[in-house]
Design a protein around this motif. Structure first.
Motif, PDB file in Angstrom:
ATOM      1  N   HIS A 164      27.458-112.771   4.644  1.00 16.61           N
ATOM      2  CA  HIS A 164      27.744-113.329   5.975  1.00 16.61           C
ATOM      3  C   HIS A 164      27.905-114.844   5.850  1.00 16.61           C
ATOM      4  O   HIS A 164      26.941-115.598   5.956  1.00 16.61           O
ATOM      5  N   HIS A 184      23.672-108.910  12.986  1.00 15.24           N
ATOM      6  CA  HIS A 184      22.746-109.106  14.120  1.00 15.24           C
ATOM      7  C   HIS A 184      22.829-107.988  15.175  1.00 15.24           C
ATOM      8  O   HIS A 184      23.278-108.235  16.295  1.00 15.24           O
ATOM      9  N   GLU A 198      33.994-111.066   9.782  1.00 11.97           N
ATOM     10  CA  GLU A 198      33.082-110.583  10.823  1.00 11.97           C
ATOM     11  C   GLU A 198      33.989-110.257  12.008  1.00 11.97           C
ATOM     12  O   GLU A 198      34.654-111.148  12.545  1.00 11.97           O
ATOM     13  N   HIS A 241      30.344-109.289  19.530  1.00 14.42           N
ATOM     14  CA  HIS A 241      30.183-110.445  20.415  1.00 14.42           C
ATOM     15  C   HIS A 241      30.840-110.265  21.773  1.00 14.42           C
ATOM     16  O   HIS A 241      30.414-110.870  22.739  1.00 14.42           O
TER      17      HIS A 241
HETATM   18 ZN   LIG Z   1      28.036-113.071  14.706  1.00 11.53          ZN
END
Ligand SMILES: [Zn+2]
Ligand SMILES: [Zn+2]
Length: 265
Positions: A7, A153, A83, A111
């Motif tokens: 990441h 996350h 991502e 997100h």
């Molecule tokens: Zn993120």
């Protein structure tokens, strides 16, 4: 310590700094064997200043990371990824990137959603129960595609949902069970640990990781991987990561440190 980080962002997203090569050098200094770049995915017809690079930036990203992978191959393995939000409109694009070998992997960063061409962030100041379930459904729909190698996350919603209530627990349980079902590791993300604890409702805590979520992960024995979520080369070697490593040790997770990339055909 860790051997891998998958990441890693780049300056192209508009909220990360440093050159691509500086990330590589810090990763080597840290002793990593595997460094994966996973900048915020650049999407055709979407302009989001300071969130992700424009679509045209992708070519420079691909070329730069592949070039570094070649130049540093004796010292570290470098992988190219994104991502990416699980937006169904873009699943064919994601698939083509993986099938063609243009990129090696995707991590799922849930997100926002896309509503009739308009991106809508999941979480702001007030998070409703409805958006919590939407978050869960979007995330699980992403897992079903088989395109994502890791969930970044997964407890992102707890950054703005301020209660560990029935709904938060239910959504957490459903996400963890889906991660097990589709064999996708959950990422214990260090970004907000480096930022420090903040007041969230009645709790002084990190936005995420939210530790009660991770106790549940431990209970189900789901696979966990550490994600440094670097937005600066120094994030890779920061002392502020120590608290993250300490928490991971304390939780005694079913920890993996090499990420198997999903095969897409
Ligand atoms: Zn993120
Ligand atoms: Zn970012």
């Amino acid at each position: 310590m860790i051997r891998s980080n998958y990441h890693t962002h780049t300056f192209r997203c508009g909220h990360a700094i440093g050159s691509d090569e500086e990330y590589v050098l810090q990763a080597i200094g840290l002793g990593l064997q595997n460094l994966g770049f996973s900048d915020h995915v650049m999407l055709e017809n979407i302009t989001q200043e300071n969130v992700r690079g424009n679509f045209s930036a992708r070519i420079g990203y691909f070329n730069s990371i592949r070039d570094l992978a070649n130049r540093y191959q004796e010292r570290i393995k470098i992988y190219l990824g994104f991502e990416a939000e699980p937006l169904k409109e873009y699943f064919p694009y994601y698939r083509s990137l993986l099938e063609s070998g243009t990129i090696d992997y995707l991590i799922l960063g849930n997100h926002c959603t896309l509503d009739k061409g308009i991106l809508r962030a999941f979480f702001g100041k007030n998070t409703s129960k409805k958006s919590l379930y939407e978050y869960r459904d979007t995330l699980i729909r992403g897992l079903e595609t088989g395109l994502f190698s890791c969930i970044a996350h997964p407890d992102y919603f707890m950054d703005s949902y301020l209660k560990w209530d029935y709904h938060a627990k239910k959504v957490s349980r459903d996400i963890i069970k889906a991660a097990i079902r589709y064999d996708v590791p959950l990422e214990f993300n260090f970004a907000l640990i480096r930022r420090g604890k903040v007041q969230k409702g009645k709790e002084l805590r990190y936005g995420y990781p939210y530790l009660k979520f991770w106790e549940m992960v431990k209970k189900y024995n789901a696979k966990v991987i550490i994600g440094l979520d670097a937005h600066s080369p120094d994030d890779l070697i920061s002392d502020k990561n120590d608290e993250g490593y300490r928490l991971v040790n304390q939780m005694n997770f079913n920890l993996i440190d090499t990420l198997p990339f999903k095969k897409v055909r």
